[in-house]
Design an enzyme around this catalytic site. Structure first.
Site, mmCIF file in Angstrom:
data_model
loop_
_atom_site.group_PDB
_atom_site.id
_atom_site.type_symbol
_atom_site.label_atom_id
_atom_site.label_comp_id
_atom_site.label_asym_id
_atom_site.label_seq_id
_atom_site.Cartn_x
_atom_site.Cartn_y
_atom_site.Cartn_z
ATOM 1 N N GLU A 30 -8.193 -0.820 18.742
ATOM 2 C CA GLU A 30 -8.898 -2.061 19.038
ATOM 3 C C GLU A 30 -9.411 -2.031 20.469
ATOM 4 O OE1 GLU A 30 -9.640 -4.162 16.814
ATOM 5 O OE2 GLU A 30 -8.088 -4.158 15.279
ATOM 6 N N HIS B 265 -14.312 -0.962 17.394
ATOM 7 C CA HIS B 265 -13.091 -0.151 17.469
ATOM 8 C C HIS B 265 -13.316 1.173 16.767
ATOM 9 C CE1 HIS B 265 -12.035 -2.239 13.556
ATOM 10 N NE2 HIS B 265 -11.697 -0.986 13.268
ATOM 11 N N ASP C 22 -3.493 6.098 9.834
ATOM 12 C CA ASP C 22 -2.782 4.834 9.852
ATOM 13 C C ASP C 22 -2.364 4.376 8.460
ATOM 14 O OD1 ASP C 22 -5.481 4.182 9.062
ATOM 15 O OD2 ASP C 22 -5.912 3.790 11.163
ATOM 16 N N ASP D 66 -16.330 -4.474 15.315
ATOM 17 C CA ASP D 66 -16.163 -4.897 16.713
ATOM 18 C C ASP D 66 -16.209 -3.706 17.670
ATOM 19 O OD1 ASP D 66 -13.714 -3.703 16.253
ATOM 20 O OD2 ASP D 66 -12.520 -5.441 16.860
#
Length: 167
Positions: A134, A129, A58, A127
């Site tokens: 996500e 991910h 990314d 979280d």
């Protein structure tokens, strides 16, 4: 640290067995210790990256490759500048692309043209991910423009609205 060293040894075994392997690389804190170990192996053991091709997961939308917070800059500082990889064999999504859909299609095509990725390194966010997939992202998704959760943005300490992601 021991997990990172093991990951680096696993990756080094692949590079030695298949010198022209294709690696999928990640940024962030998760792979840093593994990258340091790969650099050590290159310097001290002669681990050769001259035929390796890489594709990063990314890049932040709006950041060019020379921006100090870009993932290109991160990879240069934390791995590429310290090993003998050919710069033309390192691929990172273009956060400044004028047409993200066309860029994503081209990036996927480049991966296919080299025979796919032999080994993928990914990070895990607070979280849960995996990479920048996500929670709620499809496990079958490919390169695309992806909005990030506010927790992820806070964790990365950048005021960004999206990410160009290969997950």
């Amino acid at each position: 640290e021991s997990g990172s060293r093991r990951a680096a040894r696993f990756l080094a075994e692949l590079v030695r067995r298949k010198p022209d392997c294709v690696l999928g690389l990640a940024t962030g804190s998760t792979p840093l210790a593994a990258y340091r170990e790969l650099i050590r192996m290159h310097r001290e053991e002669g681990l050769d990256f001259s035929q390796v091709t890489t594709f990063n997961l990314d890049e932040y939308v709006g950041l060019g490759p020379t921006h100090p917070q870009s993932y290109r800059a991160f990879m240069q500082q934390n791995l590429f500048d310290h090993i003998n990889i050919h710069p033309g064999n390192t691929h990172i999504p273009d956060g400044m692309a004028s047409d993200f859909e066309a860029f994503c299609d081209r990036y996927e095509r480049q991966i296919r043209e080299v025979g796919g990725i032999d080994l993928q390194i990914r990070g895990i966010g607070t979280d849960g991910h995996i990479a920048f997939n996500e929670p709620g992202s499809s496990l079958g998704s490919r390169t695309r423009l992806k909005s990030l959760a506010s927790e992820t943005i806070r964790d990365n300490a950048l005021a960004i609205s999206g990410l160009l992601s290969t997950e």
